[in-house]
Scaffold this motif. Structure first.
Motif, mmCIF file in Angstrom:
data_model
loop_
_atom_site.group_PDB
_atom_site.id
_atom_site.type_symbol
_atom_site.label_atom_id
_atom_site.label_comp_id
_atom_site.label_asym_id
_atom_site.label_seq_id
_atom_site.Cartn_x
_atom_site.Cartn_y
_atom_site.Cartn_z
ATOM 1 N N ALA A 11 0.824 -1.171 0.124
ATOM 2 C CA ALA A 11 0.123 0.057 0.117
ATOM 3 C C ALA A 11 0.837 1.263 0.172
ATOM 4 O O ALA A 11 0.595 2.180 -0.944
ATOM 5 C CB ALA A 11 -0.866 -0.008 1.208
ATOM 6 N N SER A 22 -5.203 9.015 -2.134
ATOM 7 C CA SER A 22 -6.154 7.866 -2.213
ATOM 8 C C SER A 22 -7.484 8.000 -1.390
ATOM 9 O O SER A 22 -8.520 7.195 -1.434
ATOM 10 C CB SER A 22 -5.810 6.395 -1.761
ATOM 11 O OG SER A 22 -5.054 6.757 -0.308
ATOM 12 N N ASP A 39 -11.587 6.546 -8.386
ATOM 13 C CA ASP A 39 -10.618 6.407 -6.956
ATOM 14 C C ASP A 39 -11.211 4.714 -6.704
ATOM 15 O O ASP A 39 -10.087 3.941 -6.352
ATOM 16 C CB ASP A 39 -10.711 7.071 -5.953
ATOM 17 C CG ASP A 39 -9.920 8.124 -6.129
ATOM 18 O OD1 ASP A 39 -10.083 9.393 -5.698
ATOM 19 O OD2 ASP A 39 -8.987 8.103 -6.901
ATOM 20 N N SER A 43 -8.560 1.759 -6.945
ATOM 21 C CA SER A 43 -8.093 1.005 -5.622
ATOM 22 C C SER A 43 -8.407 -0.474 -5.853
ATOM 23 O O SER A 43 -7.562 -1.375 -5.247
ATOM 24 C CB SER A 43 -8.555 1.547 -4.128
ATOM 25 O OG SER A 43 -10.076 1.621 -4.363
ATOM 26 N N ARG A 46 -5.763 -1.728 -7.843
ATOM 27 C CA ARG A 46 -4.451 -2.113 -7.138
ATOM 28 C C ARG A 46 -4.403 -3.107 -6.067
ATOM 29 O O ARG A 46 -3.512 -3.814 -5.744
ATOM 30 C CB ARG A 46 -4.121 -0.713 -6.360
ATOM 31 C CG ARG A 46 -3.791 0.117 -7.569
ATOM 32 C CD ARG A 46 -2.901 1.421 -6.806
ATOM 33 N NE ARG A 46 -2.435 1.903 -8.009
ATOM 34 C CZ ARG A 46 -2.250 3.355 -8.240
ATOM 35 N NH1 ARG A 46 -2.954 4.174 -7.214
ATOM 36 N NH2 ARG A 46 -1.973 3.940 -9.238
ATOM 37 N N ASP A 47 -5.831 -3.311 -5.406
ATOM 38 C CA ASP A 47 -6.106 -4.393 -4.658
ATOM 39 C C ASP A 47 -5.578 -5.643 -5.334
ATOM 40 O O ASP A 47 -4.989 -6.504 -4.748
ATOM 41 C CB ASP A 47 -7.428 -4.444 -4.263
ATOM 42 C CG ASP A 47 -7.530 -3.588 -2.985
ATOM 43 O OD1 ASP A 47 -8.732 -3.166 -2.480
ATOM 44 O OD2 ASP A 47 -6.641 -3.297 -2.322
#
Lengths: 505, 220
Positions: A11, A22, A39, A43, A46-47
């Protein structure tokens, strides 16, 4: 403790590069609302990547599944906020090959931004992450109709998948196989890659890759069924062993293909049970295209078996229009009206061709006649054969033969009087004087006993109940979190994989 | 047949496929089903795998129809349907194939009269032998239908229904099927369908009841 630490590290790394903060609450004014969905998507993506790294580190399969869910759930995949520039942030960092980066960037009409060396993902698990990124890009392009571009990226994903073909990534590689085949199918059909699919299937079997085997088996069956090569498909069925632990979606597809093949081979009872199971395994809310297709073939199989599907099956939510041609066909068969049947068949011929069911429908003609004869036999105790011909709209010369054949096949219980040209029904004997009630009763009792035994076998005791006391506080938290996630996932199961099944068959 | 052979050799084979086509037609005319299938299997390879390279043969439709007819005359209905599924819509429009498909429909429905009518109108002379075989099968079907559907038939009617040429042929046929041909009429032996009241299916009942008892016992 180790897992949480890695998560936090990942993270941190993401946050350093992110141009936008973020947390949406930090932004002011209208910009916040506009960026919110983006966003969320960002996220989520990215997770997903973080979970892949987790999978690699922990060597456990469930993380890969979770990673895929982050992207494939419709709220992300079908979201309007999912745009090229989000990928533009991810691709340069995670895709190692610079020429591929350039190609992808140009495909998405985003100016190419080569990442600096220090920004590049240099962790040891770059390969599977890069695989996932390539997969996401190709799915994104496919969803927007860019078949050729998607095919290019999918090919790149395939090439890389061979170097991370390990159990913890089997779910990801299976998805890559699927979308590679899908892109091929949309571009120039599955024939070209059939041999490749076979080779992949062999590799998957050797590696005990159940997910991959299931996916590839379905792709191979699909390639045969699409080209009407039912004998080859049948041979394939006899050779492969479909993994038992496959996901319900893959099992549903497999059962559907089995059902279709059996229907073509005139094995209607087998086809019926396969298709009913496919219906049950399919997600109840989503996957409309798939369920519609299964319903269509199921309706035809029932007609061919001599049953008439009930009216309410045709009026299910969302399937009304798709099933209309089949509804009209069923009406004609139910009434025994050959003219109406021919009309309906002609009216919707384009639809039937597209569904690949035209030839099955051609076989229905005799069912129309059978039903018509049955109705006549019930209604009349004696009727002239000429009248029978008129009612059924068949050639009067043939009426006698048709009736004789029906009697021999057990469709009707009657006798023909040739000299007078009459069809005479036999007296309907009281069924309670035969042994039939006893048999039916025994059958039902046996069925109930079987259901009970199956239910007993299916009972599973909750595990780890005895071990509760041994968990430390942290582990228990982790366990609870995972349980919650699992519950969420099961609830979301309907949406996951839905779009794969909605495509044209 | 010799004349036909001579005639067939006038098809100058202009591609490797053509020689197989000729071979197929020859075995069909002679009625040799296994030989025909062998030749057709090879020919099919040409049609399917080399579809791009070779130009389409004008006789493809006829030969595919012949193959379907061969399967039909042998009673291999599921193979027939599997082959049928392979054909595209345009191929299905070919006269020869439509001919065979219609025949199959008629056989399945029971419109045997129509089948026999079609027989006089084949799309190609090589169809004749298989059609003959088919008409034999059809006649057997008619006979078995008659056995169930009629209580008795006058001989004249029976001859007409079966399409026999004369009484002698009919008598032979009836004897072969074990019919009771007395003088002017034929009556069909029929099993008594009245429910047998005197016999209780004891063994079956005992088995069923024991099965249920065992299962109930297992329920704790």
């Amino acid at each position: 403790p180790l897992n949480l630490h890695t998560n936090a590290m990942a993270a941190e790394v993401e946050m350093k590069d992110a141009p936008a903060p973020s947390s949406p609450s930090k932004k002011e004014g209208n910009e916040a609302t506009a960026k919110d969905p983006k966003d969320a998507i960002r996220s989520a993506l990215r997770d997903a990547l973080a979970l892949v790294r987790k999978a690699a580190a922990a060597k456990q399969q469930r993380f890969a599944v979770q990673a895929l869910r982050r992207f494939f759930v419709p709220s992300v995949r079908r979201s309007e906020a999912l745009s090229a520039d989000l990928f533009a942030e991810l691709v340069p960092k995670h895709v190692a090959d610079p020429s591929l980066v350039k190609t992808i960037m140009s495909m998405m009409n985003v100016s190419s931004v080569l990442a600096d060396e220090e920004e590049k993902d240099a962790s040891e698990h770059v390969t599977p992450v890069s695989c996932l990124v390539r997969l996401m890009v190709s799915v994104y392009l496919l969803d927007r109709g860019e078949k050729a571009k998607a095919l290019g990226v999918a090919k790149a994903a395939m090439e890389l998948s061979t170097s991370c073909y390990e159990p913890q990534f089997f779910d990801i590689t299976a998805k890559i196989f699927f979308y590679y085949a899908r892109a091929n199918e949309l571009c120039d059909g599955l024939d070209g890659i059939r041999n490749e699919l076979f080779a992949l299937y062999r590799t998957a079997s050797l590696h005990h890759d159940d997910v991959g085997q299931a996916t590839l088996a379905n792709l191979l069956l699909r390639s045969y069924v699409q080209k009407n090569m039912y004998d080859m498909a049948d041979k394939l069925l006899s050779k492969i062993r479909f993994p038992e632990g496959a996901s319900p979606n893959q099992t549903a597809r497999y059962l559907y293909y089995c059902g279709r093949i059996r229907a073509v081979q005139l094995d209607y009872s087998d086809a019926y049970s396969n298709l009913m199971q496919a219906q049950r395994k399919a997600p109840q809310g989503g996957a409309l295209g798939f369920r519609l297709m299964v319903q269509k073939v199921l309706c035809l199989v029932r007609l061919l078996m001599g049953e008439i599907p009930e009216r309410h099956l045709f009026h299910q939510r969302g399937m009304n229009r798709g099933l209309l041609p089949y509804f009209e066909l069923t009406q004609a068969v139910r009434l025994g009206n050959l003219n109406a049947f021919e009309e309906a068949a002609k009216k919707f011929v384009a639809q039937f061709e597209a569904d690949g069911t035209a030839k099955l429908i051609a076989r229905l003609r005799q069912n129309v006649i059978k039903t018509g004869l049955r109705k006549i036999n019930l209604a009349y105790s004696r009727i002239l054969l000429a009248d029978v011909a008129a009612k059924l709209q068949i050639d009067p010369e043939d009426a006698e033969f048709v009736a004789a054949k029906a009697i021999r096949d057990g469709v009707i219980d009657a006798v023909i009087d040739h000299s007078e040209g009459i069809l005479r029904s036999r007296e309907i004997s009281d069924v309670y004087t035969t042994a039939e009630p006893q048999e039916v009763f025994a059958q039902r009792v046996r069925f109930c006993i079987d259901v009970r035994n199956d239910a007993v076998k299916a009972m599973v005791y909750p595990d780890d109940e005895a071990k509760v006391g041994e968990l430390t506080a942290e582990e228990r938290l982790e366990r609870e979190r995972e349980d919650n996630e699992l519950a969420e996932q099961l609830a979301q199961d309907d949406e996951f994989d839905d779009d794969d099944l909605m495509d044209e068959f | 047949v010799a004349a036909l052979r001579f005639f067939l050799f006038f098809f100058v084979p202009c591609s490797p496929g053509s020689s197989y086509e000729v071979a197929c037609m020859l075995s069909a005319t002679e009625g040799n089903a296994s030989e025909f299938e062998r030749h057709f299997a090879l020919l099919n390879g040409f049609y399917v795998d080399y579809a791009e390279e070779l130009e389409a043969s004008p006789r493809e439709g006829t030969l595919r129809g012949l193959n379907l007819l061969c399967l039909l005359s042998q009673g291999r209905i599921d193979d027939f349907h599997a082959e049928l599924e392979r054909l595209t819509t345009e191929q299905l429009q070919a006269d020869a194939i439509r001919f065979v498909v219609e025949i199959e429909q008629c056989v399945v429905e029971g419109s045997y009269r129509q089948v026999l009518r079609q027989r006089s109108n084949p799309p190609h002379p090589s169809y004749a032998t298989f059609l003959d075989k088919l008409s034999h099968t059809v006649r057997d079907e008619i006979a078995s239908c008659c056995e169930v559907a009629y209580e008795s038939l006058s001989s004249k009617d029976a001859i007409e229904l079966l399409g026999c040429a004369n009484r002698a042929e009919f008598a032979e046929f009836a004897a072969a099927r074990g019919w009771d041909a007395k003088g002017d009429s034929v009556s069909f032996a029929r099993e008594s369908t009245a429910p047998k009241r005197d016999k209780i299916p004891a063994e079956k009942t005992i088995k069923d009841v024991l099965h249920v008892a065992r299962a109930l016992d297992a329920i704790v």
